[in-house]
Design an enzyme around this catalytic site. Sequence first.
Site, PDB file in Angstrom:
ATOM      1  CE  LYS A   1      19.669  -0.606  41.305  1.00 41.61           C
ATOM      2  NZ  LYS A   1      19.042   0.550  41.979  1.00 41.61           N
TER       3      LYS A   1
ATOM      4  CB  SER B   1      21.937   2.020  44.304  1.00 43.88           C
ATOM      5  OG  SER B   1      20.577   1.878  43.950  1.00 43.88           O
TER       6      SER B   1
ATOM      7  CB  SER C   1      18.714   4.450  43.446  1.00 44.14           C
ATOM      8  OG  SER C   1      19.547   4.295  44.555  1.00 44.14           O
TER       9      SER C   1
HETATM   10  N1  GLN Z   1      21.339   6.708  48.121  1.00 44.79           N
HETATM   11  C1  GLN Z   1      20.152   6.383  48.852  1.00 44.79           C
HETATM   12  C2  GLN Z   1      20.456   5.310  49.860  1.00 44.79           C
HETATM   13  O1  GLN Z   1      21.582   4.934  49.956  1.00 44.79           O
HETATM   14  C3  GLN Z   1      19.070   5.968  47.902  1.00 44.79           C
HETATM   15  C4  GLN Z   1      19.247   4.608  47.388  1.00 44.79           C
HETATM   16  C5  GLN Z   1      18.157   4.177  46.484  1.00 44.79           C
HETATM   17  O2  GLN Z   1      17.356   4.963  46.005  1.00 44.79           O
HETATM   18  N2  GLN Z   1      18.099   2.873  46.276  1.00 44.79           N
HETATM   19  O3  GLN Z   1      19.600   4.843  50.550  1.00 44.79           O
END
Ligand code: GLN
Length: 476
Positions: free
Chosen positions: A66, A141, A165
């Site tokens: 990532k 994400s 995410s």
């Molecule tokens: N979708 C969640 C957010 O937007 C989690 C994101 C994540 O785990 N990095 O904060």
Amino acid sequence: MSFIRQHLASGRSAREVLASHLNQIDALNPQIHAFISVEGRDAARAVASAEANPKGKLAGVPIAIKDNLCVTGWETTCGSRILKGFFSPYNATVINRLLAEGAVLTGRVNMDEFAFGSSCETSCYGPTRNPWDTERVPGGSSGGSAAAVAAGLVPVALGSDTGGSVRQPASFCGVVGLKPTYGRVSRYGLVAFASSLDQIGPITATVEDSARILEVIAGHDSMDSTSSRVPVEPYSKPLGETIKGLRVGLPKEFLSFPLPPDVQAAFDRSIKILTDAGAEIVPVSLPHTEHAVSVYYIVGPCEASSNLARFDGVRYGDRDLGAKSLADLYLRTRQQGLGAEAKRRIILGTFALSSGYYDAYYLKAMKVRRKMIDDYERAFQQADVLICPTAPSGAFKIGEKTSDPMSMYLSDIYTLSANLVGVPAISVPCGYTAQGLPVGLQFMSKPFAETTLLKAAYAFEQKSGAADRRPKIYAS
Ligand code: GLN
């Protein structure tokens, strides 16, 4: 079937394995846009070292990374324009651990900007597409990580999980995503989003591969004071043991959220599979669950606004060259370099931390968080693992939720709590929606009980057969 085990037993050369994955990337990446850069030269170097040390636990296994994990010499941009031109001067601890076992890092995969998002649409590189239906999002994400594994571009990818995410994109793409206990894996070299919630986790096609990666990346690290000294267990060893008598908790508050009938059916079928395997279903209660989304969207943005303050055009990445003063440099760089969602989080967090509001928002959220931890401690006296759906739907259409942040935030309703309370959680494919999109089942366990968590997930995976399907794109 575990890719890693099969690969190590097959005797195929690391060179051959890399070549076949690079071919797959060439063929499919233009359609799904999971990779934002392929690092062929570094991969070839890693192949040479894997061939020199064929005993490594991951010798020759291609892995995608990532865009928020530092790899020496690679551009690390977190999917943000503001970090364009920032090349990591060092490796994250997880990267060193993978390389020491012979892994072959193949390149960068896409993500929502600074990991803010659930759809991979906020990246400055443009969206990644779901291999099951390229009109749909892969989740986020870590959407690039999940899409890359689902399309067979790599057998393993690393992601990060602050509120879901790793698990939510795994659920949307029909693969396995593990968020370890807070502190199980060193965060050194992970660009921080919310430091009290962030964990690095693997996305793989199978539970066994997830366990094998965790064995390599887990453990104390003197570079991260929040990394734990609890001994790392041989997570892949007990897989396959019976789950007879395992107490599986059904949290009643999670079950009260309305679900579309196809997701509900996949979940009901999952309960039956676990019961047939000898697990004992026990009802449990997590009374503060209704506050999880509110608490997360205070704590997360507060920590993010503080962590992102360092991106001001001075030290990292891109800067605006037309600035007339230092204050102007900060302003212009951030105005131009950050996307709308990143700005929304920074404004929200700065507001909630500001004098006069701190007690009303941040402090209060932290008090509710403490109550949630107590809820989970109580539930884990009655149950060994808890289950619920990973996400309230299958993958949604690209563009469907971009103008409605609230509905986007609600796609993490089942995953946020594990980060707030620090417990490990995994998403495993459990079925399909009426349109043939994957649905995930989430297991959670007590802190540092990854062995139990993985054992339960593995038993489920073997019995359910849901992970055996592959997207059509895979075979084309
Ligand atoms: N979708 C969640 C957010 O937007 C989690 C994101 C994540 O785990 N990095 O904060």
